[in-house]
Design a protein around this motif. Structure first.
Motif, PDB file in Angstrom:
ATOM      1  N   VAL A 366      30.632  38.956  44.041  1.00 34.40           N
ATOM      2  CA  VAL A 366      30.667  40.232  44.809  1.00 34.40           C
ATOM      3  C   VAL A 366      32.171  40.607  44.655  1.00 34.40           C
ATOM      4  O   VAL A 366      32.993  39.897  45.152  1.00 34.40           O
ATOM      5  CB  VAL A 366      29.941  40.353  46.252  1.00 34.40           C
ATOM      6  N   LEU A 367      32.463  41.943  44.167  1.00 26.30           N
ATOM      7  CA  LEU A 367      34.079  42.151  44.035  1.00 26.30           C
ATOM      8  C   LEU A 367      34.260  43.712  44.776  1.00 26.30           C
ATOM      9  O   LEU A 367      33.210  44.295  45.202  1.00 26.30           O
ATOM     10  CB  LEU A 367      34.204  42.448  42.550  1.00 26.30           C
ATOM     11  N   PHE A 374      34.983  40.670  35.069  1.00 24.29           N
ATOM     12  CA  PHE A 374      35.670  39.502  35.544  1.00 24.29           C
ATOM     13  C   PHE A 374      34.710  38.246  35.678  1.00 24.29           C
ATOM     14  O   PHE A 374      35.197  36.916  35.861  1.00 24.29           O
ATOM     15  CB  PHE A 374      36.649  39.763  36.683  1.00 24.29           C
TER      16      PHE A 374
ATOM     17  N   ARG B 104      41.473  30.975  44.283  1.00 24.98           N
ATOM     18  CA  ARG B 104      42.171  31.020  43.235  1.00 24.98           C
ATOM     19  C   ARG B 104      42.565  32.569  42.919  1.00 24.98           C
ATOM     20  O   ARG B 104      41.798  33.501  43.284  1.00 24.98           O
ATOM     21  CB  ARG B 104      41.667  30.461  41.951  1.00 24.98           C
ATOM     22  N   ILE B 106      42.939  35.304  40.125  1.00 27.34           N
ATOM     23  CA  ILE B 106      42.526  35.627  38.799  1.00 27.34           C
ATOM     24  C   ILE B 106      42.867  36.955  38.159  1.00 27.34           C
ATOM     25  O   ILE B 106      43.158  37.877  39.104  1.00 27.34           O
ATOM     26  CB  ILE B 106      41.125  35.452  38.241  1.00 27.34           C
ATOM     27  N   GLY B 107      42.776  37.571  36.847  1.00 25.96           N
ATOM     28  CA  GLY B 107      42.802  38.762  36.400  1.00 25.96           C
ATOM     29  C   GLY B 107      44.265  39.149  36.779  1.00 25.96           C
ATOM     30  O   GLY B 107      44.317  40.545  37.108  1.00 25.96           O
ATOM     31  N   ILE B 110      43.466  39.585  41.454  1.00 28.92           N
ATOM     32  CA  ILE B 110      42.118  39.532  42.247  1.00 28.92           C
ATOM     33  C   ILE B 110      42.348  38.137  43.218  1.00 28.92           C
ATOM     34  O   ILE B 110      42.250  37.224  42.485  1.00 28.92           O
ATOM     35  CB  ILE B 110      41.017  39.347  41.326  1.00 28.92           C
ATOM     36  N   LEU B 112      40.212  35.333  44.332  1.00 36.34           N
ATOM     37  CA  LEU B 112      38.871  35.010  44.318  1.00 36.34           C
ATOM     38  C   LEU B 112      38.771  33.772  45.287  1.00 36.34           C
ATOM     39  O   LEU B 112      39.377  33.004  45.349  1.00 36.34           O
ATOM     40  CB  LEU B 112      38.764  34.619  42.868  1.00 36.34           C
ATOM     41  N   LYS B 114      35.531  31.041  46.708  1.00 38.43           N
ATOM     42  CA  LYS B 114      34.024  30.572  46.610  1.00 38.43           C
ATOM     43  C   LYS B 114      33.772  30.018  48.063  1.00 38.43           C
ATOM     44  O   LYS B 114      34.360  29.220  48.529  1.00 38.43           O
ATOM     45  CB  LYS B 114      34.174  29.302  45.857  1.00 38.43           C
ATOM     46  N   GLY B 411      35.528  38.316  45.172  1.00 38.77           N
ATOM     47  CA  GLY B 411      36.795  38.691  44.640  1.00 38.77           C
ATOM     48  C   GLY B 411      37.188  40.157  45.165  1.00 38.77           C
ATOM     49  O   GLY B 411      36.585  41.131  45.342  1.00 38.77           O
TER      50      GLY B 411
END
Lengths: 419, 419
Positions: A366-367, A374, B104, B106-107, B110, B112, B114, B411
């Motif tokens: 979910v972003l 991504f 982490r 990313i991109g 972003i 991120l 878990k 994210g």
């Protein structure tokens, strides 16, 4: 070169199980060496592989295989080199086996550790994509597993050539080549045996169409990880930044429309309708056909009428469904009905709405204010991707090498008994 | 008290799914409060529960239910109090939901993460053990899940009374009581619907006989965790300490013979035969009947002849199979053939043999110089046990609350698109 003598699917699975015991005990360096040998063997057998692939393609033409499928099946010299290169990338990844995940002392002195171990034998069922043959075999071996491959009869000659090269490489480095098996030759009955081989197959991964995955999930009695299908949504909230909405939706749809993390449906908050004309222009420039509801169609004559079926469709093409919603609740309800629980994103400047969306949407990823593209093992930094799990058991979202391991509890005592 | 109005198994599963959305978002304190309310409600309804149980027991007598099964079914006042007390223990455990497992970037920006999330709806299929009704409901709620219970018709009245008390408690604390459902009333057809309710049941846990578990694993199309069956082995190696061998084997067999982590087969290295007479005496003192091969029978007239069937049998009684093996290889081969991959232990002073055993035996728990009885959620320090997984997907060995959660990738970007 190893001669294949076993003439039943079940017999080959048994050989894989036995070979898997040895592969599971190999150290990091040996597994890496095996993968480099496989990469070299694929490079060395490039001519045979391309020739075998030509056979499959010829048969595909005779049998009327669609051009899109033939393109996925096709292996030319550069594609074979890319396969070998991908194997070298996997060889360079850290060993996922033997990680100590937890330690504790129990029973007044037993030293208990939880360590990662291979599954044993990983099965794969997929459609005519020879790259999966090599990818899955490399990932399975890197994580200490044997593998049984069922890639479909359309790619049978190509897969046989690839498997022969890989088995030859294992033999060369002193690893039992039975750790890599193909059962393409046994047709549908072989696939059925694979799905029901309890005690021989520890994990089965389907890769391919929604229909293939559904069949594997419903017919298997061995543990399965469901992967792939993505009816992916983006919500454009009332407060969305128009530039981000445009850039994210175009990227999510048009950058690579044939993949599972591409967006399929955009839900636009009624109060954000003002940004839609610009968005439609940008989508048209990118070659996208929008399937819209009445409110979206009213904004442009180029929008085609969405049908009820569109909301449940994974287009995998430059087609995009778009509908207006009255509020975030309506967007969440639509997603609950049609999502395949892969990836959804919200574009909003309202932090409370964003956090509600991130908490309530029941999907692997979910972003907020980011493209759905991504959701990918490479982008997540995993170095390799086994597939994208859309189930909740064991693995969810992009799966890397650690997801191809299970765990074991090891206890070291000194005459301890339970009181 | 809540009135049950839904009159189909599928309808009740749908209600559970909806209620699960709310339960999944509850905070730690609210879930704990709900469990304390459930414990109080069970205490408060003790008379009704015992009366309902008497109904089930009467019917059991009329239908010729074996005394062992009636004992498992029986709830008297102290057993009801113990049920409530177990719920309070689960209430006091830490919330397994919302743990940040990884972060982490990313991109190019972003963030991120878990995080652990509930499964949604957990289904349970079990036999006439009313304690499972309360245990599984409490564990499911503590981990933010709704639950659909199928406990078998022999305990139908008892389960209905327990479920009514638990639903009433949820209602009192303002939680949707539909989060706890029983489908006992729908018989075999209800069980079949539960096993195939894709999209409604996120995880199905069978608890009970090997036959029940086999049925659930082979007939389900929803994700299942296989639990329980234990043909558990102890290897007495050539260098085993006689006192440890005796104490561990007697403890592993006789301390509680009816459970899955009790030992069923002892494999004795030929060079350790000298310690067997003492071991047989100790086993006899503990009331154990040994089923031995020729070499074991030669040591005592009290040993009965083992049949081929014994090696594959989970006695769950004061019966123990025993055979002599020529070496560790033979012991490992026997275990590969007959183990259900639950727990195996080796008694040896030879560290190399111990480490080989711990590495090569493919079971959830592998032990050195310790009783197999330690494979248990309580002993492992989990505070509660959902069951003991004998599969490799998602959970292996004793399962605690964290095993009732899945994960989600969240994210947070700022207009990020993939290049």
């Amino acid at each position: 070169m190893t001669i294949v003598t076993e003439t039943s699917a079940r017999g080959r699975m048994r050989l894989a199980k036995e070979a898997g015991r040895g592969v599971g005990l190999l150290d990091d360096a040996t597994k890496a060496r095996a993968l480099y040998a496989i990469a070299d063997a694929i490079d060395g057998a490039a001519d045979e592989i391309v020739a075998a692939n030509a056979e499959d393609l010829d048969r595909g033409v005779r049998h009327g295989l669609a051009e899109g499928l033939r393109d996925r099946l096709r292996l030319d010299a550069p594609r074979v080199a890319a396969l070998a290169s991908a194997v070298r990338d996997v060889a360079a990844l850290p060993d996922p086996v033997g990680r100590v995940l937890e330690t504790r002392t129990i029973g007044g002195g037993i030293e208990l550790t939880k360590v990662s171990v291979p599954f044993g034998v990983i099965g794969a069922i997929y459609e005519a994509r020879p790259n999966v043959t090599v990818d899955i075999a490399a990932l399975a071996l890197r994580s200490g597993n044997a593998v049984v491959l069922r890639g479909g009869t359309a790619a049978e000659a190509t897969n046989a050539a690839l498997v022969a090269a890989m088995r030859g490489a294992l033999d060369e480095v002193g690893i039992d080549p039975e750790a890599i098996q193909t059962i393409d030759a046994f047709g549908r009955e072989g696939a059925r045996e694979l799905m029901t081989a309890r005690g021989l197959i520890d994990l089965l991964v389907p890769r391919g169409s929604a229909q293939l995955i559904e069949t594997v999930v419903t017919e298997s009695t061995v543990p399965v990880i469901e992967t792939g299908a993505g009816v992916v949504h983006i919500v454009i909230d009332a407060s969305a930044r128009p530039d981000w909405a445009r850039e994210i939706v175009v990227n999510a749809k048009a950058q690579r429309p044939s993949v599972c993390n591409a967006v399929e449906t955009v839900l636009v908050h009624r109060d954000a309708l003002g940004l839609v004309p610009d968005l439609l222009d940008a989508l048209e420039d990118a070659g996208v056909t929008v399937h819209g509801d009445e409110a979206i169609r009213a904004l442009s004559p180029r929008v085609v009428a969405a049908t009820d079926e569109d909301w449940a469709t994974e287009h995998l093409s430059l087609d995009l469904s778009m509908r207006v919603v009255d509020d975030l609740d309506a967007a969440l309800a639509h997603i609950r009905t049609y999502s395949t629980h892969h990836t959804e994103s919200i574009i909003t400047e309202d932090v409370a709405n964003a956090e509600r969306f991130l908490a309530e949407v029941d999907s692997a990823a979910v972003l907020h204010n980011a493209s759905t593209r991504f959701t990918d093992g490479g982008e997540f930094g995993f170095g390799a991707e086994v597939g994208i799990s859309t189930q909740k058991l064991h693995a969810r979202g992009p799966m890397g090498l650690p997801e191809l391991t299970s765990i074991k509890w090891i206890g070291r005592g000194a005459g301890h008994v339970r009181s």
